[in-house]
Structures are given as structure tokens and as C-alpha cells.
Design a protein around this motif. Sequence first.
Motif, mmCIF file in Angstrom:
data_model
loop_
_atom_site.group_PDB
_atom_site.id
_atom_site.type_symbol
_atom_site.label_atom_id
_atom_site.label_comp_id
_atom_site.label_asym_id
_atom_site.label_seq_id
_atom_site.Cartn_x
_atom_site.Cartn_y
_atom_site.Cartn_z
ATOM 1 N N ASP A 122 78.611 16.798 62.676
ATOM 2 C CA ASP A 122 78.922 17.928 62.087
ATOM 3 C C ASP A 122 79.549 18.115 60.768
ATOM 4 O O ASP A 122 79.903 18.968 60.183
ATOM 5 N N LYS A 123 79.429 17.032 60.114
ATOM 6 C CA LYS A 123 80.071 16.847 58.711
ATOM 7 C C LYS A 123 78.813 17.425 57.702
ATOM 8 O O LYS A 123 77.738 16.875 57.795
ATOM 9 N N PRO A 124 79.126 18.244 56.980
ATOM 10 C CA PRO A 124 78.378 18.704 56.111
ATOM 11 C C PRO A 124 78.059 17.962 54.781
ATOM 12 O O PRO A 124 78.763 17.310 54.329
ATOM 13 N N LEU A 125 76.520 17.837 54.455
ATOM 14 C CA LEU A 125 76.260 17.122 53.300
ATOM 15 C C LEU A 125 76.728 17.834 51.994
ATOM 16 O O LEU A 125 76.847 19.080 51.960
ATOM 17 N N LYS A 126 77.090 17.135 50.933
ATOM 18 C CA LYS A 126 77.498 17.622 49.800
ATOM 19 C C LYS A 126 76.733 17.304 48.684
ATOM 20 O O LYS A 126 75.967 16.457 48.596
ATOM 21 N N ASP A 127 76.815 18.206 47.499
ATOM 22 C CA ASP A 127 75.989 17.691 46.318
ATOM 23 C C ASP A 127 76.252 16.619 45.818
ATOM 24 O O ASP A 127 77.279 16.077 45.685
ATOM 25 N N GLY A 128 74.996 15.944 45.521
ATOM 26 C CA GLY A 128 75.143 14.551 45.041
ATOM 27 C C GLY A 128 74.979 13.262 46.083
ATOM 28 O O GLY A 128 74.677 12.237 45.723
ATOM 29 N N ASP A 129 74.913 13.876 47.442
ATOM 30 C CA ASP A 129 74.618 12.774 48.517
ATOM 31 C C ASP A 129 73.301 12.325 48.296
ATOM 32 O O ASP A 129 72.250 13.109 47.891
#
Length: 264
Positions: free
Chosen positions: A86-93
Amino acid sequence: MPSQIILKSPADIAMLRKSAALAADVLRMIGEHVRPGVTTNQLDHLCHDYIVNELDAVPINIGYNGFPKTICTSVNHVICHGIPSDKPLKDGDIINIDVALTKDGWHGDTSRMYFVGKPSILAKRLVTTTYEAMRAGILAVKPGATLGDIGYAIQSVAHKEGFSIVREYCGHGIGRIYHEDLQILHYGRPGEGIKLQPGMVFTIEPMVNAGKRHSKELADGWTVVTKDHSLSAQWEHMVAVTETGFEVLTQWPDGVGEYSPLTP
């Protein structure tokens, strides 16, 4: 040739071509959903429903040796076998999505890298280099070539850019069985190892680290990460050895975009 290596007939390869195309279509479908704020669990649910409801196929990873999800989602320093969460993806991943399924008893297995938002210069170079390393390995496939030829082609591309090859995990034969004999190492020496024959079908799936090659498995028994926490990337295609060279069975239905074509 060791007797446990299963050569595929043209009819067998036709069936594998279908299952491989379905697996590749899952990766096409999921691409537009990979964006900041989305969780890997959400991506997993989308892939599961698409495989079952749209493709009428069976997601094979669920329960495989105890793996709990449909896809593997390996983000940033995760090398492989990342479990959706449930960890959201973030910009730059950066993220590798690995999908496997069966259709009519035949397996399809493939993975692809995605950028979440705008990647760093290093991340983009790593992902592109890993693709080119996989491509070099695929282009080395032909009757009479050796497994060492494939591995050497892959490592040469990665090492030229200052990256390292993960050695603990490799490609594999595939057919009616998910992981058949034939271990496709992503490093090697020219001319060494088993000679390729028409009818062999296997995956080529190099894992390349921006830092050192060393890995460790986390306590969940699945997730593999870089020891030095450096970025890692992976691509995977299913390849058949033909009479004259190779056929990529998991060709992307949406084309290769900015990447080099996988043609002889």
C-alpha cells in the motif's frame, strides 16, 4: 545437450507465442496507471482483474512457492521479487513490473521498466543501459551460439557504462513448466556453456545495479535489494531459438517507443 532440456516443436512455440503475447499485453495495459500516488497494490489488482476477466488466463505467481500477489513490483533499489504493497509511488521512482500467466497450459513471463513521473539522469541511464544489455543478449541468440555468448554480450554493455550485473538470479527455460531447465546467466565468457539449438525457449532478464552487484533478501523471504541501496533495473523477454536466429515471443504490442528494436 542435457536430456532435461525440453525442445519445443513449432506447434509448442505457437502456443507459447499466444501466452507470451498475453503477458506482454498486461504490461501494455498497466503502463498508463503507473504514476505518482498510485500504490503497487492497486497495480496488482488491475493486473489480476485484466488477466482473469479480459484475457481469460491464469495468474501463475499467486501462491507460487508462497508468493502472495499477481505481479512482482520492484521499486528503485529493489532488484527483483518485490511484493506489491500500500505504499504509494512517488515522482522520480523507477519500477519493474514482472507478470507471469498461463493460457491453455502454456506460460508467458515478461517484465518491463516504468518511470514514475520524471526520472533522474542516473535512473534513465541505468534503465536504458539495462534494456540495451538485454537486447545485446537477445541478439546473440542463434543456433550454435552458447549461453556464455549471451552472458558476455549482456555484461559487456552494462560494464561499459560502469554498472554491475546481479549474479544470484538468472533467466530460465519456460514452456508448460514455469521454470524449466536452462539457466541463462547474465554474465559469461564467449564460447562457454551449452550450445543453443532450435526449439529452445527461455527468458533473458538481466538485473543491473547502478552501484555494486551484491544483493540481499529481506525478511519477507522474497524481496531482493541492493546491499549498497543503489538503484537497480531489469527487463525480461521470452526468446525462442529458431533455425536461423531468434524470435522474441513477448514483443510489446504498443511498440518499443524510444528503445532500440529487437530485430536481428
